[in-house]
Design a protein around this motif. Structure first.
Motif, PDB file in Angstrom:
ATOM      1  N   ASN A   1       0.800  -1.262   0.090  1.00 38.78           N
ATOM      2  CA  ASN A   1      -0.143   0.136   0.055  1.00 38.78           C
ATOM      3  C   ASN A   1       0.872   1.403   0.007  1.00 38.78           C
ATOM      4  O   ASN A   1       2.101   1.275   0.474  1.00 38.78           O
ATOM      5  N   GLU A   2       0.413   2.280  -0.827  1.00 45.72           N
ATOM      6  CA  GLU A   2       1.175   3.454  -1.137  1.00 45.72           C
ATOM      7  C   GLU A   2       1.921   4.269   0.096  1.00 45.72           C
ATOM      8  O   GLU A   2       2.995   4.602  -0.080  1.00 45.72           O
ATOM      9  N   LYS A   3       1.316   4.292   1.372  1.00 47.98           N
ATOM     10  CA  LYS A   3       2.101   4.859   2.450  1.00 47.98           C
ATOM     11  C   LYS A   3       2.745   3.911   3.256  1.00 47.98           C
ATOM     12  O   LYS A   3       3.652   4.352   4.365  1.00 47.98           O
ATOM     13  N   ALA A   4       2.978   2.724   2.941  1.00 46.56           N
ATOM     14  CA  ALA A   4       3.588   1.601   3.863  1.00 46.56           C
ATOM     15  C   ALA A   4       5.318   1.834   3.727  1.00 46.56           C
ATOM     16  O   ALA A   4       5.698   2.324   2.393  1.00 46.56           O
ATOM     17  N   THR A   5       5.997   1.436   4.911  1.00 45.57           N
ATOM     18  CA  THR A   5       7.437   1.454   4.216  1.00 45.57           C
ATOM     19  C   THR A   5       7.853   0.254   3.783  1.00 45.57           C
ATOM     20  O   THR A   5       7.170  -0.798   3.669  1.00 45.57           O
ATOM     21  N   PHE A   6       8.994   0.237   3.167  1.00 42.09           N
ATOM     22  CA  PHE A   6       9.687  -1.019   2.402  1.00 42.09           C
ATOM     23  C   PHE A   6      10.978  -0.834   2.377  1.00 42.09           C
ATOM     24  O   PHE A   6      11.544   0.150   1.815  1.00 42.09           O
ATOM     25  N   SER A   7      11.734  -1.964   2.472  1.00 34.79           N
ATOM     26  CA  SER A   7      13.283  -1.839   2.128  1.00 34.79           C
ATOM     27  C   SER A   7      13.625  -3.380   1.952  1.00 34.79           C
ATOM     28  O   SER A   7      13.357  -4.291   2.676  1.00 34.79           O
ATOM     29  N   PHE A   8      14.449  -3.585   0.794  1.00 30.57           N
ATOM     30  CA  PHE A   8      15.070  -4.918   0.554  1.00 30.57           C
ATOM     31  C   PHE A   8      16.215  -5.137   1.602  1.00 30.57           C
ATOM     32  O   PHE A   8      16.758  -4.185   1.806  1.00 30.57           O
ATOM     33  N   GLU A   9      16.532  -6.112   2.047  1.00 31.46           N
ATOM     34  CA  GLU A   9      17.575  -6.464   2.844  1.00 31.46           C
ATOM     35  C   GLU A   9      18.732  -6.814   1.880  1.00 31.46           C
ATOM     36  O   GLU A   9      18.728  -7.761   1.021  1.00 31.46           O
ATOM     37  N   PRO A  10      20.026  -6.633   2.106  1.00 31.86           N
ATOM     38  CA  PRO A  10      21.014  -6.990   1.427  1.00 31.86           C
ATOM     39  C   PRO A  10      21.405  -8.397   1.496  1.00 31.86           C
ATOM     40  O   PRO A  10      21.000  -8.983   2.635  1.00 31.86           O
ATOM     41  N   LEU A  11      22.414  -8.958   0.843  1.00 33.23           N
ATOM     42  CA  LEU A  11      22.803 -10.403   1.041  1.00 33.23           C
ATOM     43  C   LEU A  11      23.341 -10.654   2.522  1.00 33.23           C
ATOM     44  O   LEU A  11      24.101  -9.743   3.092  1.00 33.23           O
ATOM     45  N   SER A  12      23.086 -11.826   3.132  1.00 34.86           N
ATOM     46  CA  SER A  12      23.406 -12.144   4.348  1.00 34.86           C
ATOM     47  C   SER A  12      25.153 -12.377   4.044  1.00 34.86           C
ATOM     48  O   SER A  12      25.437 -12.798   3.343  1.00 34.86           O
ATOM     49  N   ALA A  13      25.730 -11.857   5.228  1.00 35.08           N
ATOM     50  CA  ALA A  13      27.389 -12.107   5.335  1.00 35.08           C
ATOM     51  C   ALA A  13      27.598 -13.430   5.989  1.00 35.08           C
ATOM     52  O   ALA A  13      28.879 -13.651   5.892  1.00 35.08           O
ATOM     53  N   GLU A  14      26.645 -13.966   6.454  1.00 32.30           N
ATOM     54  CA  GLU A  14      26.827 -15.490   7.146  1.00 32.30           C
ATOM     55  C   GLU A  14      27.437 -16.472   6.325  1.00 32.30           C
ATOM     56  O   GLU A  14      26.760 -16.548   5.384  1.00 32.30           O
ATOM     57  N   LEU A  15      28.085 -17.497   6.750  1.00 32.81           N
ATOM     58  CA  LEU A  15      28.489 -18.647   5.791  1.00 32.81           C
ATOM     59  C   LEU A  15      27.110 -19.371   5.650  1.00 32.81           C
ATOM     60  O   LEU A  15      26.690 -19.545   6.679  1.00 32.81           O
ATOM     61  N   PRO A  16      26.976 -20.001   4.408  1.00 32.02           N
ATOM     62  CA  PRO A  16      25.664 -20.636   4.121  1.00 32.02           C
ATOM     63  C   PRO A  16      25.969 -22.137   4.334  1.00 32.02           C
ATOM     64  O   PRO A  16      27.110 -22.527   4.199  1.00 32.02           O
ATOM     65  N   ILE A  17      24.928 -22.861   4.378  1.00 29.66           N
ATOM     66  CA  ILE A  17      24.979 -24.237   4.332  1.00 29.66           C
ATOM     67  C   ILE A  17      24.608 -24.763   2.792  1.00 29.66           C
ATOM     68  O   ILE A  17      23.920 -23.731   2.008  1.00 29.66           O
ATOM     69  N   VAL A  18      25.533 -25.567   2.046  1.00 30.57           N
ATOM     70  CA  VAL A  18      25.272 -25.809   0.678  1.00 30.57           C
ATOM     71  C   VAL A  18      24.714 -27.083   0.521  1.00 30.57           C
ATOM     72  O   VAL A  18      25.180 -28.300   1.195  1.00 30.57           O
ATOM     73  N   ALA A  19      23.719 -27.183  -0.226  1.00 26.51           N
ATOM     74  CA  ALA A  19      23.046 -28.687  -0.582  1.00 26.51           C
ATOM     75  C   ALA A  19      23.298 -28.792  -1.882  1.00 26.51           C
ATOM     76  O   ALA A  19      23.069 -28.035  -2.989  1.00 26.51           O
ATOM     77  N   TYR A  20      23.771 -30.287  -2.134  1.00 28.29           N
ATOM     78  CA  TYR A  20      23.872 -30.563  -3.492  1.00 28.29           C
ATOM     79  C   TYR A  20      23.238 -31.893  -3.826  1.00 28.29           C
ATOM     80  O   TYR A  20      23.228 -32.763  -2.950  1.00 28.29           O
ATOM     81  N   GLY A  21      22.394 -32.037  -4.930  1.00 30.39           N
ATOM     82  CA  GLY A  21      21.697 -33.397  -4.858  1.00 30.39           C
ATOM     83  C   GLY A  21      20.698 -33.376  -6.120  1.00 30.39           C
ATOM     84  O   GLY A  21      20.913 -32.531  -7.147  1.00 30.39           O
ATOM     85  N   THR A  22      19.941 -34.199  -6.266  1.00 27.32           N
ATOM     86  CA  THR A  22      19.027 -34.326  -7.170  1.00 27.32           C
ATOM     87  C   THR A  22      17.614 -33.735  -6.951  1.00 27.32           C
ATOM     88  O   THR A  22      17.383 -32.855  -6.384  1.00 27.32           O
ATOM     89  N   SER A  23      16.361 -34.620  -7.148  1.00 30.10           N
ATOM     90  CA  SER A  23      14.999 -34.054  -7.353  1.00 30.10           C
ATOM     91  C   SER A  23      14.590 -33.474  -5.969  1.00 30.10           C
ATOM     92  O   SER A  23      14.083 -32.685  -5.768  1.00 30.10           O
ATOM     93  N   ILE A  24      15.049 -34.559  -5.024  1.00 28.43           N
ATOM     94  CA  ILE A  24      14.381 -34.285  -3.604  1.00 28.43           C
ATOM     95  C   ILE A  24      15.154 -32.948  -3.143  1.00 28.43           C
ATOM     96  O   ILE A  24      14.593 -32.045  -2.280  1.00 28.43           O
ATOM     97  N   CYS A  25      16.552 -32.855  -3.495  1.00 22.71           N
ATOM     98  CA  CYS A  25      17.077 -31.744  -2.941  1.00 22.71           C
ATOM     99  C   CYS A  25      16.564 -30.402  -3.728  1.00 22.71           C
ATOM    100  O   CYS A  25      16.444 -29.201  -3.320  1.00 22.71           O
ATOM    101  N   HIS A  26      16.393 -30.659  -5.112  1.00 20.10           N
ATOM    102  CA  HIS A  26      15.696 -29.611  -5.810  1.00 20.10           C
ATOM    103  C   HIS A  26      14.691 -29.381  -5.523  1.00 20.10           C
ATOM    104  O   HIS A  26      14.370 -27.890  -5.474  1.00 20.10           O
ATOM    105  N   GLY A  27      13.581 -29.781  -4.795  1.00 17.93           N
ATOM    106  CA  GLY A  27      12.425 -29.448  -4.065  1.00 17.93           C
ATOM    107  C   GLY A  27      11.278 -30.401  -4.366  1.00 17.93           C
ATOM    108  O   GLY A  27      10.117 -30.158  -4.066  1.00 17.93           O
ATOM    109  N   ALA A  28      11.489 -31.534  -5.014  1.00 19.16           N
ATOM    110  CA  ALA A  28      10.431 -32.154  -5.450  1.00 19.16           C
ATOM    111  C   ALA A  28       9.772 -33.137  -3.977  1.00 19.16           C
ATOM    112  O   ALA A  28      10.800 -33.533  -3.438  1.00 19.16           O
ATOM    113  N   CYS A  29       8.821 -33.348  -4.096  1.00 16.89           N
ATOM    114  CA  CYS A  29       7.554 -32.766  -4.818  1.00 16.89           C
ATOM    115  C   CYS A  29       6.722 -32.124  -3.575  1.00 16.89           C
ATOM    116  O   CYS A  29       5.480 -32.320  -3.236  1.00 16.89           O
ATOM    117  N   ALA A  30       7.581 -30.995  -3.228  1.00 17.51           N
ATOM    118  CA  ALA A  30       6.946 -30.320  -2.234  1.00 17.51           C
ATOM    119  C   ALA A  30       5.637 -29.436  -2.601  1.00 17.51           C
ATOM    120  O   ALA A  30       5.609 -29.245  -3.806  1.00 17.51           O
TER     121      ALA A  30
END
Length: 327
Positions: free
Chosen positions: A168-197
Motif C-alpha cells: 500500500n502506498e504509504k507503507a514502508t519498504f526496504s530490501f535486505e542486502p545479502l547475508s554475510a553469514e556463511l551458508p549451508i550448501v546442499a547438492y543433490g537430485t530431485s528431492i534436494c531440488h524441491g520435489a515434490c513439495a
C-alpha cells in the motif's frame, strides 16, 4: 444488461485503481544484490533469477544448466509495515507438472514472525495466469507500526522471468542486502531440488533454512547430480560452514567420481575460521551402487573426511527433534 456491464466496469476500474495506488518494488532495481542463496551473486547471469552465473553454461552439462535456471532455494528478504502485500511475477515454463502442483512448481511462499520471534506463514490468495499473483491481505502488526521482516521463497521448479512486490502506498519498504553469514550448501537430485513439495517453504532445504536461521544454497539438479568435476569446482568455490550431499546413484564404473569429489571438496573448500567444515552424508549401500539420499526424517549423518570406500556401514548420526521437520 446495461446494469451488468456497469457493475463489471466498476469492478475493473476498482481493481485497476487498487493496483495503481500501490508502490511496486522490483528486486532487479535494488541498488544492491537482494536475491539470497545464489552462487557468485555478483556475477553476470543469463537470467536474473538463475542459480548459476552465465560463465558456468559452457562448463556444466546441459541437464545441470537447464535445472540451474529454476529458482529453487532462492529467497528475497524485505522489511515493511504494509497491511497488504501483492507479489506479481511471470515464469517461463508450465505452471504445474503431472506429479507436482502449481503451488510447488511455480508458487511462492511468504514468512514473517511475531514480536516473540515465532514463525508465521502467510496464507495468500493466488491466481495462476500469464502473470501469477499472490495477495496477502489484512496483515496485522499487534498494535504497533513496526516494520516486519519477511522472507519470500521463490518457485522451486520454474524459471522466474520478472517479479515485483507491491505494498500500500504509504507503507514502508526496504530490501535486505545479502547475508554475510556463511551458508549451508546442499547438492543433490530431485528431492534436494524441491520435489515434490506442495509449496516452496516445504522443500527440505527451505525448512532447514527456516529452522536453522541460516542461508541454504540449493544446488539440487533433478536427475543430474553425478558428482562431475565441473559441479565439484562450483561446490568447492563456495565458502560455507556445512555441505549436504544427496546425489544420484553412482554406478560401480563411476565409483571414482565419488572418491574424487570427497577428496577435492576437502582439499579445495576455502578454510573458514567461523565454522567447522563437515560433510553431512546419509549413506545407503547395496551390491551394485552407492546411493545417498537425505530423507525427511529426524536424522542427519555427519561425516568427516573419510575414505570413500569405507562408506559401507551406518555412520555416526545426530538426532534431530521431529519438530525440526514440522511447518
Amino acid at each position: 444488461m446495461n446494469r451488468i456491464l456497469s457493475l463489471l466496469l466498476v469492478a475493473i476500474l476498482s481493481a485497476t485503481n487498487l493496483l495503481a495506488q500501490r508502490k511496486w518494488h522490483n528486486p532487479q532495481e535494488a541498488p544492491y544484490p537482494v536475491v539470497q542463496n545464489r552462487v557468485q551473486p555478483d556475477a553476470p547471469r543469463e537470467g536474473f533469477y538463475h542459480r548459476l552465473p552465465a560463465e558456468q553454461q559452457s562448463k556444466v552439462r546441459g541437464g545441470v544448466w537447464h535445472n540451474s535456471k529454476h529458482a529453487a532455494g532462492e529467497c528475497i528478504r524485505f522489511q515493511s509495515n504494509a497491511s497488504d502485500i501483492i507479489v506479481r511475477y511471470t515464469v517461463k515454463g508450465h505452471h504445474a507438472m503431472a506429479h507436482m502442483p502449481a503451488t510447488g512448481v511455480s508458487g511462492i511462499d511468504l514468512y514473517t514472525s511475531d514480536k516473540d520471534g515465532n514463525e508465521i506463514w502467510l496464507a495468500g490468495r493466488f491466481a495462476f495466469k500469464d502473470t501469477i499473483t499472490y495477495t496477502f491481505s489484512g496483515i496485522e502488526y499487534e498494535g504497533d507500526n513496526r516494520d516486519h521482516r519477511y522472507t519470500l521463497f521463490l518457485p522451486l521448479y520454474n524459471e522466474v522471468e520478472w517479479l515485483s512486490i507491491g505494498t500500500n502506498e504509504k507503507a514502508t519498504f526496504s530490501f535486505e542486502p545479502l547475508s554475510a553469514e556463511l551458508p549451508i550448501v546442499a547438492y543433490g537430485t530431485s528431492i534436494c531440488h524441491g520435489a515434490c513439495a506442495s509449496r516452496p517453504g516445504m522443500a527440505w532445504t527451505n525448512i532447514l533454512q527456516r529452522r536453522m536461521g541460516r542461508n541454504v544454497v540449493n544446488l539440487g539438479f533433478s536427475g543430474n547430480a553425478l558428482l562431475e568435476s565441473a559441479v565439484i569446482d562450483i561446490l568447492a568455490g563456495i565458502e560455507g560452514g556445512h555441505h549436504q550431499h544427496d546425489h544420484g546413484d553412482i554406478q560401480e564404473d563411476e565409483h571414482q567420481n565419488g572418491e574424487d569429489a570427497v577428496c577435492l571438496l576437502h582439499a579445495m573448500t576455502p578454510p573458514s575460521s567461523s565454522a567447522p567444515k563437515r560433510f553431512m552424508m546419509p549413506v545407503q549401500t547395496n551390491t551394485s551402487s552407492i546411493s545417498t539420499r537425505l530423507r525427511a526424517a529426524p536424522r542427519l549423518g555427519l561425516l568427516p573426511c573419510l575414505n570413500w570406500r569405507s562408506m559401507t556401514s551406518p555412520m555416526s548420526t545426530v538426532s534431530v527433534p521431529p519438530s525440526f521437520w514440522e511447518m
